[in-house]
Motif scaffolding. Structure first.
Motif, PDB file in Angstrom:
ATOM      1  N   TYR A  13       0.847  -1.191   0.000  1.00  0.00           N
ATOM      2  CA  TYR A  13       0.000   0.000   0.000  1.00  0.00           C
ATOM      3  C   TYR A  13       0.885   1.244   0.000  1.00  0.00           C
ATOM      4  O   TYR A  13       1.846   1.325   0.744  1.00  0.00           O
ATOM      5  N   GLU A  14       0.533   2.204  -0.832  1.00  0.00           N
ATOM      6  CA  GLU A  14       1.290   3.448  -0.878  1.00  0.00           C
ATOM      7  C   GLU A  14       0.697   4.496   0.048  1.00  0.00           C
ATOM      8  O   GLU A  14       1.349   5.487   0.360  1.00  0.00           O
ATOM      9  N   ARG A  15      -0.540   4.269   0.455  1.00  0.00           N
ATOM     10  CA  ARG A  15      -1.232   5.237   1.313  1.00  0.00           C
ATOM     11  C   ARG A  15      -2.026   4.495   2.374  1.00  0.00           C
ATOM     12  O   ARG A  15      -2.657   3.475   2.095  1.00  0.00           O
ATOM     13  N   VAL A  16      -1.999   5.016   3.598  1.00  0.00           N
ATOM     14  CA  VAL A  16      -2.763   4.425   4.698  1.00  0.00           C
ATOM     15  C   VAL A  16      -3.611   5.528   5.333  1.00  0.00           C
ATOM     16  O   VAL A  16      -3.110   6.616   5.618  1.00  0.00           O
ATOM     17  N   ILE A  17      -4.896   5.218   5.524  1.00  0.00           N
ATOM     18  CA  ILE A  17      -5.818   6.148   6.164  1.00  0.00           C
ATOM     19  C   ILE A  17      -6.371   5.461   7.409  1.00  0.00           C
ATOM     20  O   ILE A  17      -6.983   4.400   7.300  1.00  0.00           O
ATOM     21  N   GLY A  18      -6.140   6.043   8.561  1.00  0.00           N
ATOM     22  CA  GLY A  18      -6.661   5.516   9.815  1.00  0.00           C
ATOM     23  C   GLY A  18      -7.800   6.405  10.297  1.00  0.00           C
ATOM     24  O   GLY A  18      -7.693   7.632  10.254  1.00  0.00           O
ATOM     25  N   ILE A  19      -8.893   5.771  10.720  1.00  0.00           N
ATOM     26  CA  ILE A  19     -10.071   6.539  11.126  1.00  0.00           C
ATOM     27  C   ILE A  19     -10.539   6.102  12.509  1.00  0.00           C
ATOM     28  O   ILE A  19     -10.789   4.929  12.748  1.00  0.00           O
ATOM     29  N   ASP A  20     -10.654   7.065  13.410  1.00  0.00           N
ATOM     30  CA  ASP A  20     -11.195   6.852  14.746  1.00  0.00           C
ATOM     31  C   ASP A  20     -12.652   7.301  14.710  1.00  0.00           C
ATOM     32  O   ASP A  20     -12.940   8.458  14.389  1.00  0.00           O
ATOM     33  N   VAL A  21     -13.561   6.402  15.016  1.00  0.00           N
ATOM     34  CA  VAL A  21     -14.996   6.674  14.905  1.00  0.00           C
ATOM     35  C   VAL A  21     -15.557   7.174  16.226  1.00  0.00           C
ATOM     36  O   VAL A  21     -15.425   6.521  17.255  1.00  0.00           O
ATOM     37  N   CYS A  22     -16.186   8.336  16.194  1.00  0.00           N
ATOM     38  CA  CYS A  22     -16.891   8.913  17.341  1.00  0.00           C
ATOM     39  C   CYS A  22     -18.356   9.075  16.926  1.00  0.00           C
ATOM     40  O   CYS A  22     -18.687   8.959  15.756  1.00  0.00           O
ATOM     41  N   THR A  23     -19.211   9.362  17.844  1.00  0.00           N
ATOM     42  CA  THR A  23     -20.632   9.461  17.501  1.00  0.00           C
ATOM     43  C   THR A  23     -20.933  10.607  16.554  1.00  0.00           C
ATOM     44  O   THR A  23     -21.817  10.494  15.713  1.00  0.00           O
ATOM     45  N   GLU A  24     -20.212  11.716  16.662  1.00  0.00           N
ATOM     46  CA  GLU A  24     -20.521  12.880  15.844  1.00  0.00           C
ATOM     47  C   GLU A  24     -19.445  13.254  14.838  1.00  0.00           C
ATOM     48  O   GLU A  24     -19.675  14.081  13.963  1.00  0.00           O
ATOM     49  N   ARG A  25     -18.252  12.653  14.944  1.00  0.00           N
ATOM     50  CA  ARG A  25     -17.189  13.004  14.000  1.00  0.00           C
ATOM     51  C   ARG A  25     -16.266  11.818  13.768  1.00  0.00           C
ATOM     52  O   ARG A  25     -16.286  10.830  14.506  1.00  0.00           O
ATOM     53  N   LEU A  26     -15.455  11.950  12.732  1.00  0.00           N
ATOM     54  CA  LEU A  26     -14.412  10.983  12.431  1.00  0.00           C
ATOM     55  C   LEU A  26     -13.078  11.703  12.555  1.00  0.00           C
ATOM     56  O   LEU A  26     -12.875  12.754  11.945  1.00  0.00           O
ATOM     57  N   ASP A  27     -12.181  11.160  13.353  1.00  0.00           N
ATOM     58  CA  ASP A  27     -10.825  11.689  13.463  1.00  0.00           C
ATOM     59  C   ASP A  27      -9.969  10.878  12.505  1.00  0.00           C
ATOM     60  O   ASP A  27      -9.993   9.641  12.537  1.00  0.00           O
ATOM     61  N   ILE A  28      -9.211  11.559  11.659  1.00  0.00           N
ATOM     62  CA  ILE A  28      -8.555  10.892  10.538  1.00  0.00           C
ATOM     63  C   ILE A  28      -7.063  11.182  10.508  1.00  0.00           C
ATOM     64  O   ILE A  28      -6.631  12.307  10.724  1.00  0.00           O
ATOM     65  N   SER A  29      -6.296  10.148  10.197  1.00  0.00           N
ATOM     66  CA  SER A  29      -4.870  10.283   9.924  1.00  0.00           C
ATOM     67  C   SER A  29      -4.644   9.748   8.516  1.00  0.00           C
ATOM     68  O   SER A  29      -4.930   8.585   8.235  1.00  0.00           O
ATOM     69  N   ASP A  30      -4.173  10.592   7.624  1.00  0.00           N
ATOM     70  CA  ASP A  30      -3.996  10.228   6.215  1.00  0.00           C
ATOM     71  C   ASP A  30      -2.535  10.415   5.824  1.00  0.00           C
ATOM     72  O   ASP A  30      -2.028  11.534   5.837  1.00  0.00           O
ATOM     73  N   SER A  31      -1.866   9.326   5.467  1.00  0.00           N
ATOM     74  CA  SER A  31      -0.464   9.441   5.071  1.00  0.00           C
ATOM     75  C   SER A  31      -0.308  10.273   3.802  1.00  0.00           C
ATOM     76  O   SER A  31       0.757  10.828   3.559  1.00  0.00           O
ATOM     77  N   GLY A  32      -1.369  10.385   3.005  1.00  0.00           N
ATOM     78  CA  GLY A  32      -1.331  11.202   1.803  1.00  0.00           C
ATOM     79  C   GLY A  32      -1.643  12.665   2.062  1.00  0.00           C
ATOM     80  O   GLY A  32      -1.537  13.508   1.172  1.00  0.00           O
ATOM     81  N   LYS A  33      -2.056  12.970   3.273  1.00  0.00           N
ATOM     82  CA  LYS A  33      -2.344  14.337   3.724  1.00  0.00           C
ATOM     83  C   LYS A  33      -3.372  15.072   2.859  1.00  0.00           C
ATOM     84  O   LYS A  33      -3.356  16.295   2.762  1.00  0.00           O
ATOM     85  N   ALA A  34      -4.304  14.342   2.250  1.00  0.00           N
ATOM     86  CA  ALA A  34      -5.323  14.962   1.398  1.00  0.00           C
ATOM     87  C   ALA A  34      -6.666  15.104   2.110  1.00  0.00           C
ATOM     88  O   ALA A  34      -7.532  15.835   1.655  1.00  0.00           O
TER      89      ALA A  34
ATOM     90  N   PRO B  94      -7.722   3.130  -5.139  1.00  0.00           N
ATOM     91  CA  PRO B  94      -8.147   2.247  -4.047  1.00  0.00           C
ATOM     92  C   PRO B  94      -7.271   1.006  -3.861  1.00  0.00           C
ATOM     93  O   PRO B  94      -7.104   0.533  -2.740  1.00  0.00           O
ATOM     94  N   LYS B  95      -6.699   0.482  -4.927  1.00  0.00           N
ATOM     95  CA  LYS B  95      -5.877  -0.724  -4.810  1.00  0.00           C
ATOM     96  C   LYS B  95      -4.579  -0.466  -4.054  1.00  0.00           C
ATOM     97  O   LYS B  95      -3.988  -1.390  -3.521  1.00  0.00           O
ATOM     98  N   LYS B  96      -4.154   0.786  -4.004  1.00  0.00           N
ATOM     99  CA  LYS B  96      -2.909   1.126  -3.320  1.00  0.00           C
ATOM    100  C   LYS B  96      -3.162   1.866  -2.010  1.00  0.00           C
ATOM    101  O   LYS B  96      -2.252   2.422  -1.421  1.00  0.00           O
ATOM    102  N   THR B  97      -4.427   1.870  -1.561  1.00  0.00           N
ATOM    103  CA  THR B  97      -4.802   2.581  -0.340  1.00  0.00           C
ATOM    104  C   THR B  97      -5.418   1.617   0.668  1.00  0.00           C
ATOM    105  O   THR B  97      -6.347   0.889   0.349  1.00  0.00           O
TER     106      THR B  97
END
Length: 72
Positions: free
Chosen positions: A10-31, A54-57
């Motif tokens: 994978y060239e890009r990794v997106i991590g998402i923390d799920v909360c009831t009202e928002r998503l906290d996101i860490s994106d290695s691609g910074k987009a 998508p195949k590289k994310t």
């Protein structure tokens, strides 16, 4: 991951923390913003449209007792 490093193909990794009202996101691609409202329209416009290859994310989210279903 730093510029040029790959995680299991994978060239890009997106991590998402799920909360009831928002998503906290860490994106290695910074987009993607670091936090967005947890709403389908926000997910489509601020996450899905920003994934060009998508195949590289890899997208990872936590299991939050069912809160993650709309995102997944």
């Amino acid at each position: 991951m730093n510029g040029g490093e790959k995680m299991n193909g994978y060239e890009r990794v997106i991590g998402i923390d799920v909360c009831t009202e928002r998503l906290d996101i860490s994106d290695s691609g910074k987009a993607i913003p670091m936090a967005i409202e947890y709403a389908i329209d926000e997910i489509k416009s601020k996450i899905l449209k920003k994934i060009k290859d998508p195949k590289k994310t890899l997208v990872v989210c936590e299991a939050s007792g069912g809160l993650e279903y709309a995102l997944v």
